[in-house]
Design a protein around this motif. Structure first.
Motif: not given
Length: 185
Positions: A88-111
């Motif tokens: 779905s790309g909407e799982t809350k825990s995974l979305a929070s994880m993506a936000e945290k990674a983004k705030s730390l300037s890590a790259s993010i990929a989603v399948v």
């Protein structure tokens, strides 16, 4: 339908789904993995099991790869990559994880089935796996399988194909990888 006929239909569904994956998106993921210092992989439920199998193979290749949430997983940094598998790309825990990674300037990929999802929009790279979402959602992709099975199976096949491409890029053979296989089993 008999069991073997069901299996045959599942294989047909997997072929149809994998044939629709954009090769350029897959190649971009391969390059991102090779450019990253560490690779972190996450997913929830059955997608999480697929993530763990992918990380195992990345480790067998000698890459610094981790399953998010394990006690031995280090911190993510700006030179690292977080790969999320989420139908779905909407799982809350995974979305929070993506936000945290983004705030730390890590790259993010989603399948994902839904590149326009919350996680898709947070990602630097979104790879679409065209499969039917879970029940209650209209889709052009039909399946005889329950719930998210087609996505989860396609995710495993996609991850294994990425491993083969990485092996090719790094000049690795399966025999070399056995040297990193668990030996305390």
């Amino acid at each position: 339908m008999k069991t073997v006929e069901y299996a045959s239909e599942i294989v047909k569904e997997l072929n149809r789904t994998i044939d629709l994956v954009a090769e350029d998106e897959a190649e971009r993921l391969v390059n991102r993995i090779l450019e990253s210092k560490k690779v972190f992989v996450a997913g929830a439920g059955r997608s999480g099991f697929m993530a763990k199998s992918f990380v195992m193979r990345l480790m067998h290749m000698g890459l610094d790869a981790y399953v998010v949430g394990e006690t031995v997983t280090p911190s993510i940094d700006q030179d690292d990559l977080l790969i999320i598998g989420s139908g779905s790309g909407e799982t809350k825990s995974l979305a929070s994880m993506a936000e945290k990674a983004k705030s730390l300037s890590a790259s993010i990929a989603v399948v994902t089935i839904s590149p326009d999802s919350t996680i898709g929009k947070l990602s630097d790279l979104a790879i679409k796996l065209p499969a039917k979402p879970k029940a209650g959602t209209d889709s052009d992709y039909n399946t005889i399988q329950p719930m998210g099975s087609l996505f989860e199976q396609s995710l495993l096949l996609f991850y294994d194909a990425i491993i083969l491409r990485l092996m090719e890029q790094r000049g690795l053979e399966s025999g070399v990888m056995y040297g990193r296989h668990a030996n305390l089993e």
